[in-house]
Write a protein that holds these residues in place. Structure first.
Motif, mmCIF file in Angstrom:
data_model
loop_
_atom_site.group_PDB
_atom_site.id
_atom_site.type_symbol
_atom_site.label_atom_id
_atom_site.label_comp_id
_atom_site.label_asym_id
_atom_site.label_seq_id
_atom_site.Cartn_x
_atom_site.Cartn_y
_atom_site.Cartn_z
ATOM 1 N N ASP A 1 18.839 125.287 -67.587
ATOM 2 C CA ASP A 1 17.574 124.999 -68.956
ATOM 3 C C ASP A 1 16.073 124.493 -68.438
ATOM 4 O O ASP A 1 16.218 123.614 -67.498
ATOM 5 N N ILE A 2 15.390 124.153 -69.274
ATOM 6 C CA ILE A 2 14.423 123.964 -68.747
ATOM 7 C C ILE A 2 14.271 122.024 -68.628
ATOM 8 O O ILE A 2 13.300 121.589 -68.513
ATOM 9 N N THR A 3 15.565 121.687 -69.528
ATOM 10 C CA THR A 3 15.292 120.054 -68.723
ATOM 11 C C THR A 3 16.124 119.409 -67.405
ATOM 12 O O THR A 3 15.433 118.779 -66.690
ATOM 13 N N GLY A 4 15.976 120.777 -66.889
ATOM 14 C CA GLY A 4 16.898 120.149 -65.239
ATOM 15 C C GLY A 4 18.670 119.795 -65.339
ATOM 16 O O GLY A 4 18.732 119.682 -64.402
ATOM 17 N N ARG A 5 18.745 119.630 -67.015
ATOM 18 C CA ARG A 5 20.202 118.745 -66.730
ATOM 19 C C ARG A 5 21.341 119.862 -66.567
ATOM 20 O O ARG A 5 22.366 119.566 -65.947
ATOM 21 N N VAL A 6 21.081 121.068 -67.043
ATOM 22 C CA VAL A 6 21.766 121.849 -66.978
ATOM 23 C C VAL A 6 21.567 122.686 -65.864
ATOM 24 O O VAL A 6 20.541 123.677 -65.799
ATOM 25 N N GLU A 7 22.813 123.267 -65.063
ATOM 26 C CA GLU A 7 22.556 124.116 -64.524
ATOM 27 C C GLU A 7 24.231 124.466 -63.704
ATOM 28 O O GLU A 7 24.945 123.915 -63.676
ATOM 29 N N VAL A 8 23.995 125.904 -64.164
ATOM 30 C CA VAL A 8 25.641 126.697 -64.175
ATOM 31 C C VAL A 8 25.723 128.219 -63.870
ATOM 32 O O VAL A 8 25.010 128.461 -63.446
ATOM 33 N N PRO A 9 26.931 128.025 -63.210
ATOM 34 C CA PRO A 9 27.059 129.437 -62.223
ATOM 35 C C PRO A 9 27.236 130.664 -63.399
ATOM 36 O O PRO A 9 27.285 130.931 -64.499
ATOM 37 N N VAL A 10 27.277 131.931 -63.075
ATOM 38 C CA VAL A 10 27.466 132.873 -64.136
ATOM 39 C C VAL A 10 27.493 134.087 -62.823
ATOM 40 O O VAL A 10 27.448 134.538 -62.163
ATOM 41 N N PRO A 11 29.118 134.033 -64.050
ATOM 42 C CA PRO A 11 29.986 134.903 -62.967
ATOM 43 C C PRO A 11 29.959 136.175 -62.544
ATOM 44 O O PRO A 11 28.985 137.249 -63.352
ATOM 45 N N THR A 12 29.826 136.974 -61.552
ATOM 46 C CA THR A 12 29.520 138.643 -61.147
ATOM 47 C C THR A 12 30.787 139.525 -60.819
ATOM 48 O O THR A 12 31.421 137.939 -59.814
ATOM 49 N N PRO A 13 30.952 140.536 -60.270
ATOM 50 C CA PRO A 13 31.366 140.502 -59.450
ATOM 51 C C PRO A 13 31.789 141.107 -58.514
ATOM 52 O O PRO A 13 32.703 141.153 -57.197
ATOM 53 N N ALA A 14 30.484 140.233 -57.706
ATOM 54 C CA ALA A 14 29.889 140.366 -55.847
ATOM 55 C C ALA A 14 28.961 139.567 -56.169
ATOM 56 O O ALA A 14 28.151 139.356 -57.233
ATOM 57 N N PHE A 15 28.176 139.998 -54.996
ATOM 58 C CA PHE A 15 27.122 139.351 -54.632
ATOM 59 C C PHE A 15 25.613 140.130 -55.462
ATOM 60 O O PHE A 15 26.193 141.144 -56.117
ATOM 61 N N ALA A 16 24.890 139.386 -55.985
ATOM 62 C CA ALA A 16 23.836 139.279 -57.214
ATOM 63 C C ALA A 16 22.677 139.148 -56.364
ATOM 64 O O ALA A 16 22.189 138.184 -56.632
#
Length: 457
Positions: A429-444
């Motif tokens: 997010d634009i505050t830099g406080r939230v960072e999470v992975p986004v699931p994908t079936p393979a490399f992306a």
């Protein structure tokens, strides 16, 4: 192609649920109370607010009760997952819910929920109407004030139950934060499989939470830099067949129709739609340099935007269509420049340490995201359009390709750890406080966010 496969999906009709039921009203009116349309005054809902402008927010404790009815638990589970991933809410586990199945048509036991440390509560139910359509209802309660602050009914095809969960998530997110939603969206990305030396790259599309993955190309051509239209279910990207120069394509996701944009003999790269979806800006390589061009998709009229001996690439329009930010090495290293949408000299706006690339203008117009390389690391950052207020949101060995959510609050990018491994998608997010992975079936790699499905034509 079934209805659930089409983009955009069928529009979902909504009507408000009645606000602020008292116990007496709930008992007297039952389900008939759902016909109300009035909203509470601002003072009554002032307590339930996350002020994101401060950048020092604490996630709000919220409970999402299991929705009643067949498929209700799935819908409430989608809402829980969405609100948890966004980082602004703290969904409380069901074991701590003081009411296991709070009745939808009565007022919750606010003192019990308050004692459990819960500030907001979502209740709901799922059923079928007389026509066999799925009917989903929810209420958002402010536990501290004992007031309902939002409530809606949704009618749609039963196959759209996941979308209903995303749309309810957007309603809760917007009501509490004051920022537009982003859960009812799709993401197109480059799916990568195989060894590092022989990667198969296909365009893929999925829900923003990683569900419903579908492949848009078969891997017969290498594809990179997909970019979603801001107003339609179309994506532009660069594709290359063996022995041929790369070409910019436009793909209609709903119909599957493809077309090549421009008839250039040389390499065309880094396409980006204009805000109204009518034009595409791209970079054309000619010899040792590259310049920017704009192509009107309807008339195929081509306009040259830059004329320099440098490498100008990665154009991105401002939301009003009046300006373009791009990267250029005309000053000796890759930096960001700003010019009018009709072309011109360009004014440099990046002056930090290292090189800057891949600018992406926020849909809100207030920020430009970029990749910065320096000191052995790749960073994802933002700055104002005049170059001021630069902030690094995240950095690592190799971070690239920032792309905005339609609400301008989140940025998706990919991170490659190096070696024989491959890229993975992340959201910050634009505050830099939230960072999470986004699931994908393979490399992306190279993610690009759709507009809200309910808004796309």
């Amino acid at each position: 192609m079934t209805a659930i496969d089409r983009y955009p999906l069928p529009i979902i009709r909504t009507v408000p649920c009645a606000p602020g039921l008292t116990r007496r009203h709930a008992l007297a009116l039952g389900g008939a109370a759902l016909a109300g349309t009035a909203l509470l005054p601002a003072a009554a809902r002032a307590e339930l607010v996350i002020d994101l402008r401060k950048g020092t927010f604490q996630p709000m404790p919220i409970a999402i009760a299991d929705f009643a009815g067949e498929g209700g638990v799935q819908v409430s589970g989608i809402i829980t997952n969405n609100l948890k991933r966004c980082g602004y809410f703290l969904p409380i586990e069901k074991a701590r819910h003081p009411e296991k199945n709070p009745p939808f048509d009565s007022v919750p036991q606010f003192e019990a929920w308050k004692s459990a440390g819960i500030q907001a509560l979502v209740t709901g139910r799922v059923s079928r109407d007389g026509a066999g359509r799925l009917k989903a209802e929810f209420r958002l309660w402010d536990v501290l004030t004992g007031q309902q602050i939002d409530g809606q009914q949704y009618f749609t095809d039963p196959n759209n139950s996941r979308r209903v969960g995303h749309i309810i998530s957007d309603a809760v997110f917007t009501k509490v934060t004051g920022v537009g939603g982003f859960f009812d969206t799709r993401v197109v990305f480059v799916d990568e499989s195989g060894t590092k030396e022989n990667r198969r790259k296909r365009l893929a599309i999925m829900d923003q939470d990683g569900a419903n993955v579908r492949y848009l190309t078969g891997g017969e051509t290498a594809v990179v830099t997909p970019r979603y239209s801001p107003v339609a279910q179309e994506v532009t990207y660069m594709a290359q067949r063996t022995g041929e120069p790369p070409r910019v394509h436009v793909l209609n996701i709903e119909t599957g129709q493809r077309q090549v944009v421009g008839n250039f003999p040389d390499m065309t790269t880094s396409p980006r739609f204009s805000p109204n979806g009518a034009r595409i800006a791209l970079s054309l390589q000619q010899g040792g340099n590259a310049n920017l061009y704009a192509i009107d998709i309807g008339s195929r009229t081509t306009t040259r935007l830059t004329s320099t001996p440098a490498i100008d690439t990665s154009p991105s329009y401002s939301p009003d269509g009046a300006q373009i930010v791009f990267e250029s090495d005309r000053g000796g290293s890759q930096q960001l420049y700003l010019m009018g949408a009709g072309g011109g000299e360009g004014k440099r706006i990046s002056f930090g340490q290292g090189s800057y690339s891949q600018p992406s203008w926020s849909p809100r117009g207030d920020l430009i995201a970029f990749t910065r390389q320096g000191g052995g690391a790749f960073s994802i950052g933002v700055m104002r359009p005049d170059g001021s207020g630069e902030r690094i949101l995240t950095e690592g060995f190799h971070n690239e390709a920032p792309n905005w959510a339609p609400n301008g609050q989140y940025i998706m990018f990919f991170r490659d750890p190096g070696g024989q491994s491959g890229g993975k998608l992340y959201m910050v997010d634009i505050t830099g406080r939230v960072e999470v992975p986004v699931p994908t079936p393979a490399f992306a790699s190279d993610p690009t966010w759709s507009p809200l499905l309910t808004a796309a034509r």
